[in-house]
Design a protein around this motif. Structure first.
Motif, short mmCIF file in Angstrom:
data_model
loop_
_atom_site.label_atom_id
_atom_site.label_comp_id
_atom_site.label_asym_id
_atom_site.label_seq_id
_atom_site.Cartn_x
_atom_site.Cartn_y
_atom_site.Cartn_z
N SER A 69 1.97 19.40 17.34
CA SER A 69 1.52 19.04 18.70
C SER A 69 0.03 18.70 18.72
CB SER A 69 1.83 20.17 19.68
OG SER A 69 1.21 21.35 19.24
N GLN A 70 -0.73 19.21 17.74
CA GLN A 70 -2.17 18.92 17.72
C GLN A 70 -2.50 17.66 16.92
OE1 GLN A 70 -3.72 22.55 16.06
NE2 GLN A 70 -3.84 23.59 18.03
N GLU A 71 -1.56 17.22 16.08
CA GLU A 71 -1.84 16.11 15.17
C GLU A 71 -2.02 14.80 15.95
OE1 GLU A 71 -2.30 16.05 11.69
OE2 GLU A 71 -2.88 14.03 12.29
N GLN A 72 -3.14 14.14 15.73
CA GLN A 72 -3.45 12.89 16.46
C GLN A 72 -2.87 11.67 15.74
OE1 GLN A 72 -5.27 12.69 19.49
NE2 GLN A 72 -4.82 14.88 19.39
N ASN A 73 -2.79 11.73 14.41
CA ASN A 73 -2.31 10.57 13.65
C ASN A 73 -0.80 10.40 13.82
OD1 ASN A 73 -1.06 9.56 10.90
ND2 ASN A 73 -3.11 8.70 11.05
N PHE A 74 -0.41 9.20 14.21
CA PHE A 74 0.99 8.90 14.53
C PHE A 74 1.93 9.18 13.35
CE2 PHE A 74 4.09 5.13 14.96
CZ PHE A 74 5.05 5.90 15.59
N LEU A 75 1.60 8.64 12.17
CA LEU A 75 2.45 8.80 10.99
C LEU A 75 2.55 10.27 10.59
CD1 LEU A 75 4.04 7.76 8.52
CD2 LEU A 75 1.84 7.36 7.39
N GLN A 76 1.40 10.95 10.57
CA GLN A 76 1.38 12.35 10.15
C GLN A 76 2.17 13.21 11.14
OE1 GLN A 76 0.56 13.42 7.38
NE2 GLN A 76 0.04 15.56 7.51
N ARG A 77 2.02 12.92 12.45
CA ARG A 77 2.77 13.69 13.47
C ARG A 77 4.28 13.48 13.30
NH1 ARG A 77 0.37 11.75 17.80
NH2 ARG A 77 2.00 10.30 18.41
N HIS A 78 4.65 12.22 13.06
CA HIS A 78 6.07 11.89 12.85
C HIS A 78 6.63 12.66 11.65
CE1 HIS A 78 9.67 9.39 12.22
NE2 HIS A 78 9.32 9.35 10.96
N ARG B 31 6.42 1.74 6.01
CA ARG B 31 6.10 0.83 7.13
C ARG B 31 4.59 0.71 7.29
NH1 ARG B 31 5.00 -2.63 9.85
NH2 ARG B 31 5.64 -3.17 11.96
N GLN B 32 3.89 1.86 7.14
CA GLN B 32 2.43 1.84 7.32
C GLN B 32 1.71 1.27 6.11
OE1 GLN B 32 0.37 4.56 9.73
NE2 GLN B 32 -1.07 5.15 8.17
N VAL B 33 2.08 1.75 4.92
CA VAL B 33 1.35 1.36 3.71
C VAL B 33 1.53 -0.14 3.40
CG1 VAL B 33 1.35 1.67 1.19
CG2 VAL B 33 1.34 3.65 2.67
N LEU B 34 2.72 -0.67 3.67
CA LEU B 34 2.99 -2.09 3.37
C LEU B 34 3.19 -2.90 4.64
CD1 LEU B 34 5.43 -1.68 0.33
CD2 LEU B 34 2.96 -2.00 0.28
N SER B 35 2.50 -2.55 5.70
CA SER B 35 2.75 -3.21 7.00
C SER B 35 2.53 -4.72 6.95
CB SER B 35 1.93 -2.56 8.12
OG SER B 35 0.58 -2.72 7.86
N ASN B 36 1.50 -5.17 6.26
CA ASN B 36 1.24 -6.62 6.21
C ASN B 36 2.38 -7.36 5.53
OD1 ASN B 36 -1.16 -6.32 7.51
ND2 ASN B 36 -2.40 -6.30 5.65
N TYR B 37 2.80 -6.84 4.39
CA TYR B 37 3.90 -7.50 3.66
C TYR B 37 5.18 -7.48 4.49
CZ TYR B 37 7.63 -8.41 0.33
OH TYR B 37 8.74 -8.95 -0.27
N ILE B 38 5.49 -6.33 5.05
CA ILE B 38 6.75 -6.19 5.81
C ILE B 38 6.79 -7.15 7.00
CG2 ILE B 38 8.01 -4.58 7.34
CD1 ILE B 38 7.24 -2.35 5.28
N GLU B 39 5.68 -7.26 7.70
CA GLU B 39 5.67 -8.12 8.90
C GLU B 39 5.63 -9.62 8.57
OE1 GLU B 39 2.93 -6.89 11.99
OE2 GLU B 39 3.33 -4.79 11.56
N SER B 40 5.28 -9.96 7.33
CA SER B 40 5.16 -11.39 7.01
C SER B 40 6.42 -11.97 6.35
CB SER B 40 3.95 -11.61 6.08
OG SER B 40 4.16 -10.92 4.86
#
Lengths: 130, 130
Positions: A69-78, B31-40
């Motif tokens: 609940s405190q984690e601000q980073n989207f990926l880390q929270r997920h 999704r985060q680490v390769l976002s540019n490749y994935i979206e292109s």
């Protein structure tokens, strides 16, 4: 220095050995996020006493929930939320097994740190000890 | 602005909807680490053409492998390596299915971004559009 901090400073070959200890059963994210709590509890005893295992794991889950609940980073929270949900089921189903997994991981980490420490000593230090 | 960056800026309730799209089948870390490749890449077409799916996924795995070897952080390197091994098996076994998963995730993300954009417009902007 905490055990987990010592691991951060090992050579990659030893870190890889530590890596083999962690999978979906006990994700490394928890080991890192709750390292202080994990290292300060007696998991060896808990692995043989169900009521103690249940209490320690319940505290672990509460702390993980608070971190989510405190984690601000989207990926880390997920990721923490996903791990929390999976771990909650495992802790309820088999607290002794889960406490045993944590106990084994900590013990194996100590063994790897110890091996790394001996291997990193030069020939001179070794001969002086003999 | 990339689609993934737009998602970082959504309210938490919309980010949670995006979170439901990602699990072990297609971890959010990739999704985060390769976002540019994935979206292109054209995953919609790849989801219906096995040879194209195989090429796109092979490139994705190569890039992920490179990210693993370059990653300095112990936990992040461990997680990417674990994901790489799991994904490698899935991509080989069913490239069309995997391309379809990526295609669906990107489409659903666009739908959530669009919904959030409409919801965040105030009553005045809405009435001016009518």
């Amino acid at each position: 220095m905490s055990q987990w901090k010592q691991i951060q400073q090992l050579q990659i070959k030893y870190q890889e050995q530590v890596g083999y200890l962690y999978d979906d059963n006990f994700p490394m994210d928890i080991r890192q996020v709750l390292s202080n709590y994990i290292e300060s509890q007696d998991w060896d005893t808990a692995a043989n006493h169900e009521s103690m295992a249940t209490v320690l794991l319940s505290n672990l889950l509460s702390q993980l929930d608070r971190q989510c609940s405190q984690e601000q980073n989207f990926l880390q929270r997920h990721n923490l939320k996903f791990i929390y949900q999976q771990l909650q089921t495992k802790c309820k189903a088999s607290p002794l097994l889960m406490a045993g997994v944590i106990s084994s991981c900590l013990r194996e980490e100590r063994r790897i740190i110890s091996t790394a420490s001996i291997q990193e000593q030069g020939p001179l230090e070794k001969s002086m000890q003999n």
